[in-house]
Structure formats: structure tokens, C-alpha cells
Design an enzyme around this catalytic site. Structure first.
Site, PDB file in Angstrom:
ATOM      1  N   ALA A  47      60.337   8.908  81.516  1.00 24.80           N
ATOM      2  CA  ALA A  47      60.400  10.381  81.532  1.00 24.80           C
ATOM      3  C   ALA A  47      59.379  10.963  80.559  1.00 24.80           C
ATOM      4  CB  ALA A  47      61.805  10.850  81.167  1.00 24.80           C
ATOM      5  N   ARG A  92      60.511  19.197  86.576  1.00 25.30           N
ATOM      6  CA  ARG A  92      60.070  19.957  85.402  1.00 25.30           C
ATOM      7  C   ARG A  92      59.236  21.148  85.843  1.00 25.30           C
ATOM      8  NH1 ARG A  92      56.977  18.069  81.978  1.00 25.30           N
ATOM      9  NH2 ARG A  92      57.943  18.858  80.115  1.00 25.30           N
ATOM     10  N   HIS A  96      55.915   9.123  75.142  1.00 22.22           N
ATOM     11  CA  HIS A  96      54.856  10.007  74.619  1.00 22.22           C
ATOM     12  C   HIS A  96      53.772   9.156  73.964  1.00 22.22           C
ATOM     13  CE1 HIS A  96      58.374  12.998  73.780  1.00 22.22           C
ATOM     14  NE2 HIS A  96      57.957  13.122  75.022  1.00 22.22           N
ATOM     15  N   CYS A  99      64.399   8.811  79.274  1.00 21.86           N
ATOM     16  CA  CYS A  99      63.891   7.461  79.030  1.00 21.86           C
ATOM     17  C   CYS A  99      62.378   7.488  78.786  1.00 21.86           C
ATOM     18  CB  CYS A  99      64.223   6.557  80.210  1.00 21.86           C
ATOM     19  SG  CYS A  99      63.338   7.019  81.708  1.00 21.86           S
TER      20      CYS A  99
HETATM   21  S1  CFN Z   1      60.092  15.257  75.811  1.00 16.82           S
HETATM   22 FE1  CFN Z   1      59.234  17.021  74.702  1.00 16.82          FE
HETATM   23  S2  CFN Z   1      57.148  17.410  74.974  1.00 16.82           S
HETATM   24  S3  CFN Z   1      59.661  17.435  72.618  1.00 16.82           S
HETATM   25 FE2  CFN Z   1      60.048  19.240  73.765  1.00 16.82          FE
HETATM   26  S4  CFN Z   1      58.257  20.449  73.747  1.00 16.82           S
HETATM   27 FE3  CFN Z   1      61.779  19.309  75.627  1.00 16.82          FE
HETATM   28  S5  CFN Z   1      63.038  17.585  76.156  1.00 16.82           S
HETATM   29 MO1  CFN Z   1      62.503  18.650  78.073  1.00 16.82          MO
HETATM   30  S6  CFN Z   1      60.593  17.555  78.619  1.00 16.82           S
HETATM   31 FE4  CFN Z   1      59.990  19.274  77.384  1.00 16.82          FE
HETATM   32 FE5  CFN Z   1      58.239  19.215  75.521  1.00 16.82          FE
HETATM   33 FE6  CFN Z   1      57.795  18.390  73.132  1.00 16.82          FE
HETATM   34 FE7  CFN Z   1      60.974  17.102  76.550  1.00 16.82          FE
HETATM   35  S7  CFN Z   1      58.001  20.175  77.504  1.00 16.82           S
HETATM   36  S8  CFN Z   1      61.670  20.590  77.368  1.00 16.82           S
HETATM   37  S9  CFN Z   1      61.968  20.217  73.577  1.00 16.82           S
HETATM   38  N1  CFN Z   1      60.057  18.551  75.591  1.00 16.82           N
HETATM   39  C1  HCA Z   2      63.355  14.527  80.601  1.00 17.38           C
HETATM   40  C2  HCA Z   2      62.786  15.846  81.059  1.00 17.38           C
HETATM   41  C3  HCA Z   2      63.548  17.040  80.573  1.00 17.38           C
HETATM   42  C4  HCA Z   2      64.969  17.062  81.122  1.00 17.38           C
HETATM   43  C5  HCA Z   2      65.580  18.409  81.058  1.00 17.38           C
HETATM   44  C6  HCA Z   2      67.051  18.550  80.867  1.00 17.38           C
HETATM   45  C7  HCA Z   2      62.782  18.300  81.036  1.00 17.38           C
HETATM   46  O1  HCA Z   2      63.635  14.363  79.426  1.00 17.38           O
HETATM   47  O2  HCA Z   2      63.525  13.665  81.417  1.00 17.38           O
HETATM   48  O3  HCA Z   2      67.749  17.649  80.377  1.00 17.38           O
HETATM   49  O4  HCA Z   2      67.499  19.638  81.201  1.00 17.38           O
HETATM   50  O5  HCA Z   2      62.461  19.123  80.229  1.00 17.38           O
HETATM   51  O6  HCA Z   2      62.517  18.413  82.228  1.00 17.38           O
HETATM   52  O7  HCA Z   2      63.593  17.032  79.162  1.00 17.38           O
END
Ligand code: CFN
Ligand code: HCA
Length: 538
Positions: A64, A95, A194, A61
Site C-alpha cells: 500500500a 485513493r 515508502h 501494508c
Molecule cells: S501512507 Fe502517508 S503519504 S503519511 Fe499521510 S500524508 Fe495518510 S495514511 Mo492514507 S495514504 Fe495518505 Fe499521505 Fe504521508 Fe497514507 S496521502 S492519507 S496521513 N498518507
Molecule cells: C492505505 C491507503 C489509505 C487508506 C485509507 C483509509 C489511503 O494505507 O492503504 O484507511 O481510509 O489514504 O487511501 O491510507
């Protein structure tokens, strides 16, 4: 050409036929069978739209995206979640963004969980007083460098003015308080969060403090130090003689947020989460940005060469080339043991908004074949390439987000490059441009946006991949089918996976997973009969 072993168009028909007709039509638009020779201009994909209720998605969401991803990693700040306790508790340390405290004070509050713990009474009569008190206490007890406040859903519904509370408490405590209206329901995924986070950083912190930075200075944007990736990236950049001013937001402190405008180049790792900041910094401070990928050995080397080309300095270029030669040779020696067991292995990647793309490069270094890939919440430009759609204007969730009006700051705007050279670099595709995921996916591959559990199940049955890269919400569903699932969000508590040393770590972990005898021994309960029974009295 990749051979997935099935006819992909009929596979897509088969998968979508599982849904009611209206839903099937919607889902169909999120699936694209790649055509060879298509440079990404003719084909289109639907993305960044609301998930159909009832479908099991992997998305998160807005809260998050703002608190968890972009703001949460700042270690010397206290991050207060304004809302009922669950939103904070269930997001506590989930995380793997690593952090090393700096300086004499060594402030680090990341292991704490701060929340206003709203109760019925606060929902009915308002929670502003409680929030003010929470900020006051956090300031008095911890003396953090700054405080962030994150609103969860009920706060938006009852209309607490968290911005006013933050302004008042900034004055009262003398500590900057940044309030984020990142209620979970905003937008369609974490992507809205973001955007909200970037806007506030830009508005309140960036450019508020000065720092002397050298000629070869950069910021790394969109790198969150998951599993220690930022440590490996910094190690290599420093070895090349490149100074890292700030990383957004991996291993970062509040000061970095304030002084980042002093760097001469922005390197954008995760474009999805931070393109907003890169664009705004270019407009206001004149800092150009380039897209890099530090995941995968060859991508890392290619990205370093792009940086060398930008700074256009013979000594720096020579140093970068010698680092590349040394690091590649060392990594290749270490990889030799794993390569024969990885070559030709097939993979599927369904991750976030950038990793499903970045990790394809690392897999190809290892001789693996990505057959199917998709993002959870990326926008069309992340698939099709930035040249197709300027990302900020098509941001479907921006209707919920106040856009900042950004103009050049005459006091601090200084073009970092000679305009003619800048134009040349832009023409070469080095600045302000990048390729989408499917520029790296040829014929015989399938792209699926916001994949659902039932679609993954079908993919496993029909294509039987050697490994699937995904997240916690589907990891164990996948493994119950006897297919190993590598989490690319938290790396299954391993890492780093970035750069040269990361490539070796990744190869070792994936090799161990694929070659574990456990997968052949598993027998899922649903292989032998239905597992759900319901009676009138249940
Ligand atoms: S929201 Fe982003 S910020 S898009 Fe990417 S690299 Fe994932 S989903 Mo989990 S939280 Fe994480 Fe980053 Fe960019 Fe999210 S650090 S792993 S692919 N990510
Ligand atoms: C998030 C965070 C997440 C969830 C990871 C997952 C992360 O979107 O709320 O679904 O395993 O990287 O911690 O993307």
C-alpha cells in the site's frame, strides 16, 4: 490547557485494562498523556512496532505504501501489480490522488488496473515469464513513459526475480521498467513501502534528465494531490512567483521524477513518507530541505514566510506578503459564516503518518480543540520531533530494506546557499529540522499511536467528541455511535483542503457534518442489546 473532561491517566489505565496483561503493557507504551512545559525531550512514545495480532488496527501494508501512495500517482506510467488479482483489484482507484494529463500525448493510465493475475501454476512454477509478457504487452499497447512492477506477498515467498525481469524488459522495450520488492508482509506497516519506493526513484530516475529551473524553484515532497490539494498549493506558490519543478508524487509525470534535482529547494510536506528522498537529494545534489505545512491558513502563511526567508530576496518577500494578505482576507471573509458554529468544538484525529498533525493547525484556525491524536504508522520522530532521533537510523523496518549508499555527485553537487547563511537558517530551525506532533499538543491532551477500534469506542464513551477524523476502516464504526467521522485520507470525496481555499472547503464540510441533525436520530443496535448470537448450528 485543554480540558478533556476526564482524568487522562486513569482513562489510559481503564482502556489498557481491557487487554490481557502482556498486551496491556505493550499498548500502554503507545499512549502518552502530555505534560505541560515538556518540550518533547522527556516524554517518549513507542511507535513503528508490529501491531499485536488480534487487535483491530487501521494500518495498511508495505505494498500500500509503495504502490498505492508513492508510485501509484504517476499518471503517465503503467503500474503493474505482480501477484494474485485481489491485491490489484481491491486497491484499484481507492485513493483520491487526482491527475491532469499533460502535453500533446496526454498520457494518463490511472484509471486502469494492471495485474499479472497469478494462478496456482505460477505460484508453483514461478511467475517471471508471465510478468515479462505482461510488461511486453503493456509497452506495446500503451507506450507509457515508464512501467512500474509491484510485488505482492506470494512473489516474495516463491522468489521471482522481478529485478532481473525489469532489467531485461527495459532493454527489450526501450521503456524504463522499475521493479519494487514491496511485498505486503515487509516491515510493520505502509512505512516500509515508502522507503522502498523512495530508494528506487533515487536510484533509477532522479537526475537522469536535465531541465532549466529558475532561481526561486522548489520541489514539493510528500504531497500526493489527494482531493486536489496539490492544485491549490501550486496555485498559491505560482502566485507568489515560486516555480514548482516537481511534486512527489501528486499530479506528476515520470519526467518530473527525473528532473527534480534541478530545483533549488525541497519543501517537505509529509515528512514520514519522503524524508529519505530529501536527505539523499541533499547529499548527492546539495539541495537543502525545509519542513512545511500547507494545511491550515496560518500554517500556509508561515510556510510561505519560511520560503521567503530562504531565498532572501526583497521583491519575492514583498510579493509573498501581498499574496498572504490577499488570500487570508478572502478566506477569513468566507469563513465568517462557519466560525461561530465551529468554535470550541472538540476533535480527535487518528490518521496515517502526518495528517493527524497537519490538520490540528487547520482546526485551531477554526477555533476547534484537538483533544486526542495519533498516527497509524509514524515513527517516534514524527511525535517527538526530529531533533530527538535522526529518522533514518532508527527506522525499525529498514532491516528489510537495502540502504542506498549515497555520496555527493561531483558533477552536479552545487551548494545552493552560502555556507554561513545556510548554517544561520539551520540554527533558526528552518532547514533540515521540524517539530513533532506533540510540540503542538499541550497539557490536557492524549497521544495514542496505532489506535485500535476498542480504544476508539472507549474514547467516544468517555469524552464524547464533536468529530473524529479518521479513515474508512473505522468511519462507520464511529458513526454508529452517533459521532460524525471525517475521513482525512480521501476527504469523503471532497477537497481540496490544503491552503486558503482548502481551509474554507474544510470548514464548510465539517460544519455541515457537526450540525447535521442525523447524529441525534441514530440509534445503534448495540445500544439496546447484544447484536451477536451464536449457536452450535450457526
Ligand atoms: S501512507 Fe502517508 S503519504 S503519511 Fe499521510 S500524508 Fe495518510 S495514511 Mo492514507 S495514504 Fe495518505 Fe499521505 Fe504521508 Fe497514507 S496521502 S492519507 S496521513 N498518507
Ligand atoms: C492505505 C491507503 C489509505 C487508506 C485509507 C483509509 C489511503 O494505507 O492503504 O484507511 O481510509 O489514504 O487511501 O491510507
Amino acid at each position: 490547557k485543554t480540558d478533556p473532561g476526564v482524568d487522562l491517566e486513569s482513562f489510559v489505565d481503564e482502556v489498557t485494562s481491557l487487554y490481557p496483561p502482556k498486551v496491556a503493557k505493550k499498548r500502554r507504551a503507545h499512549m502518552v498523556v502530555r505534560k505541560d512545559g515538556d518540550p518533547g525531550l522527556a516524554q517518549q512514545i513507542e511507535a513503528n512496532t508490529r501491531t499485536v495480532p488480534g487487535i483491530i488496527t487501521q494500518r495498511g501494508c508495505c505494498y500500500a505504501g509503495c504502490k498505492g501512495v508513492v508510485i501509484g500517482p504517476y499518471g503517465d506510467m503503467v503500474h503493474i501489480v505482480h501477484g494474485p488479482v485481489g491485491c490489484s483489484f481491491y486497491a484499484w482507484l481507492t485513493r483520491r490522488n487526482q491527475f491532469r494529463a499533460r502535453g500533446e500525448a496526454g498520457k494518463n493510465y490511472l484509471s486502469y488496473c494492471f495485474t499479472t493475475d497469478m494462478q496456482d501454476e505460477d505460484i508453483i512454477f514461478g511467475g517471471e515469464k508471465k510478468l515479462a509478457q505482461a510488461i511486453r504487452e503493456a509497452a506495446a499497447i500503451f507506450r507509457p513513459e515508464a512501467i512500474s512492477v509491484h510485488a505482492t506477498c506470494p512473489v516474495g515467498l516463491i522468489g521471482d526475480d522481478i529485478q532481473a525481469v525489469a532489467r531485461e524488459l527495459s532493454k527489450e522495450t526501450g521503456i524504463p521498467v522499475m521493479a519494487f520488492n514491496c511485498e505486503g508482509y515487509k516491515g510493520v506497516s505502509q512505512s516500509a513501502g515508502h522507503h522502498i519506493a523512495n530508494n528506487k526513484i533515487f536510484d533509477m530516475a532522479l537526475g537522469t534528465r536535465e531541465r532549466e529551473a529558475g532561481r526561486f524553484s522548489v520541489n514539493v515532497l510528500g504531497e500526493y494531490n489527494i482531493g486536489g490539494d496539490a492544485y491549490e498549493i501550486e496555485r498559491v506558490l505560482e502566485k507568489c512567483g515560486i516555480e514548482v519543478v516537481a511534486t512527489f508524487s501528486g499530479n506528476s509525470v515520470y519526467e518530473d521524477m527525473c528532473t527534480a534535482h534541478s530545483a533549488n529547494l525541497n519543501l517537505v510536506m509529509c515528512h514520514r513518507s519522503i524524508n529519505y528522498l530529501a536527505e539523499m537529494m541533499e547529499t548527492k545534489f546539495g539541495i537543502p530541505w525545509m519542513k512545511v505545512n500547507f494545511i491550515g491558513m496560518r500554517s500556509m502563511s508561515q510556510s510561505l514566510r519560511k520560503i521567503a526567508r530562504y531565498f532572501d530576496d526583497a521583491a519575492l518577500t514583498a510579493r509573498i506578503e501581498s499574496v498572504i494578505a490577499e488570500e487570508e482576507a478572502r478566506a477569513e471573509t468566507a469563513l465568517a459564516a462557519y466560525m461561530p458554529g465551529l468554535e470550541g468544538k472538540t476533535a480527535m484525529l487518528f490518521v496515517g503518518g502526518s495528517r493527524a498533525h497537519h490538520y490540528m493547525h487547520l482546526m485551531r484556525d477554526l477555533g476547534m480543540e484537538p483533544l486526542v491524536a495519533g498516527f497509524e504508522f509514524a515513527h517516534r520522530d514524527d511525535y517527538e520531533g526530529r531533533r530527538v532521533i535522526p529518522t533514518i537510523r532508527v527506522d525499525a523496518d529498514s532491516k528489510n530494506i537495502e540502504e542506498l549508499k549515497v555520496t555527493a555527485d561531483p558533477e552536479r553537487y552545487r551548494p545552493r546557499l552560502d555556507p554561513a547563511y545556510r548554517e544561520q537558517l539551520e540554527r533558526e530551525g528552518l532547514l533540515s529540522s521540524y517539530e513533532g506532533m506533540w510540540d503542538d499538543m499541550g497539557e490536557g491532551t492524549l497521544v495514542i499511536d496505532d489506535v485500535s477500534h476498542v480504544e476508539i469506542e472507549k474514547l467516544i464513551h468517555r469524552m464524547n467528541p464533536d468529530i473524529i477524523c479518521s479513515g474508512i476502516k473505522d468511519k462507520y464504526v464511529i458513526e454508529k455511535f452517533g459521532v460524525p467521522c471525517k475521513q482525512l485520507h480521501n476527504y469523503d470525496y471532497s477537497g481540496p483542503y490544503a491552503g486558503y481555499e482548502g481551509a474554507v472547503n474544510f470548514a464548510r464540510d465539517v460544519y455541515a457534518m457537526i450540525h447535521s441533525p442525523a447524529w441525534k436520530l441514530t440509534r445503534s443496535p448495540f445500544d439496546t442489546g447484544p447484536t451477536l448470537t451464536a449457536g452450535l448450528n450457526d
